[in-house]
Design a protein around this motif. Sequence first.
Motif, mmCIF file in Angstrom:
data_model
loop_
_atom_site.group_PDB
_atom_site.id
_atom_site.type_symbol
_atom_site.label_atom_id
_atom_site.label_comp_id
_atom_site.label_asym_id
_atom_site.label_seq_id
_atom_site.Cartn_x
_atom_site.Cartn_y
_atom_site.Cartn_z
ATOM 1 N N GLU A 2 0.949 -1.172 -0.125
ATOM 2 C CA GLU A 2 0.235 -0.051 0.099
ATOM 3 C C GLU A 2 0.865 1.062 -0.043
ATOM 4 O O GLU A 2 0.687 2.148 -0.866
ATOM 5 N N HIS A 45 -9.009 1.103 10.646
ATOM 6 C CA HIS A 45 -9.581 2.288 11.031
ATOM 7 C C HIS A 45 -9.170 3.484 10.523
ATOM 8 O O HIS A 45 -7.735 3.765 10.520
ATOM 9 N N LEU A 46 -9.766 4.338 9.850
ATOM 10 C CA LEU A 46 -9.389 5.541 9.089
ATOM 11 C C LEU A 46 -8.442 6.408 10.146
ATOM 12 O O LEU A 46 -7.640 7.055 9.453
ATOM 13 N N GLU A 47 -9.038 6.501 11.135
ATOM 14 C CA GLU A 47 -8.290 7.687 11.974
ATOM 15 C C GLU A 47 -7.313 7.027 12.782
ATOM 16 O O GLU A 47 -6.710 7.558 13.735
ATOM 17 N N ARG A 65 -10.847 -0.156 15.438
ATOM 18 C CA ARG A 65 -11.670 -1.256 15.217
ATOM 19 C C ARG A 65 -11.691 -2.086 16.231
ATOM 20 O O ARG A 65 -10.774 -2.814 16.424
ATOM 21 N N ARG A 71 -1.304 7.933 12.432
ATOM 22 C CA ARG A 71 -2.395 7.123 12.488
ATOM 23 C C ARG A 71 -2.138 6.259 13.737
ATOM 24 O O ARG A 71 -3.040 5.754 14.433
ATOM 25 N N GLN A 131 1.494 4.926 -2.444
ATOM 26 C CA GLN A 131 1.226 6.138 -1.465
ATOM 27 C C GLN A 131 2.276 7.045 -1.479
ATOM 28 O O GLN A 131 2.356 8.658 -1.557
#
Length: 363
Positions: free
Chosen positions: A195, A286-288, A312, A250, A199
């Motif tokens: 990933e 979890h996005l955050e 999560r 994060r 990015q």
Amino acid sequence: MRLDPLHRHFRARLRKRTPWIIVLIFAVLFTVVQFVLGPFSPQIHHPGALANALLMPFLISFSYGFLSPLPWRWTGDDRGRASFLRGILQALLSNTLLIVLLVSLSWFLVGHNAAKAEIMGTGAGRPVTFLRVLGLQAFLGAPMMTIIGAIISFGETTAEEKEAAEARLEEAQWILLRGQLSPHVLFNSLNGLAELVRQDPEAAEQAILDLSELYRALLRHGDRMRAPLADERRLVERYLAVETLRLGTRLRVSWEWDGALDPVAAPPFLLQPLVENALKHGLAPHLEGGELAISLRRQGEGLCLRVANTGRPMALVLGNGVGLRNLEARLRLAYGPAASFHLGTEGPWSVATIRLMTLETRR
């Protein structure tokens, strides 16, 4: 056995409680019998005869319990037990020499001739000579000590062979489990870096270099059956450094670590699978992101290792992942029922806890 292993075996047997209990029980029984019969024998009150009555039961019991098995274990090579014929010859010779020493000591202690005749079993009215006493004792004692020594040594050898087989099986299990773990960690880390390549290519390049160092540390750490907990913390810090390149802000990590427990030796990879599980199932999806709290503290005679994360909530079912199944198996091997592993929730936190009731491993 060779001489040095035989000596170590004898010292180890001296540290066992059961043989001593048996020896002392027989010594007490023999002594009691002599003193129960004592009122009917004036010779028992002779000072030398009294010393003989107190000392010889223990020496005889000790000879049967600890010394008689040794000739059966002496082989001069790497075998653990002599062949039957060689064992008999060695035992008869060794036990005869031992009886000579015991009879000589008893002869010296019992100075009164009548007491010698009675206590040493030559019979009333018969001449008392050292050779007559020695012949009688050797005729009765040497075969009996040889038989008992054979029974004890055969039982010990069987138990040792069973323990060795179990140890080889356990070692094979350890090797299998260690072999499962390192590739598993690398596989998950590479998935995460895939990933990052899309990015942030520059960060991905640095992460790949860090991952190379991490995997080298994983292999070095996993080669040991036991490792200090300080090494486990350093490994996890390196692992988190790699993950931080991917997760950035994060991931927020806090440590509450009792440094006094750093020297404690434990199976490697106790902490790392818990941290990996928290990141993979709790924080990364979890996005955050969230917080990761790692703690180690003493608890009674053992310790408590705890990894908590927000994000999560994870499924509270043990054994779903390779890392956790592996961890459970290694805890059972190393500590048996003295270790417990629990997954649970505390408000917004998902918590994984390892509790050890003792710091000593079974092997």
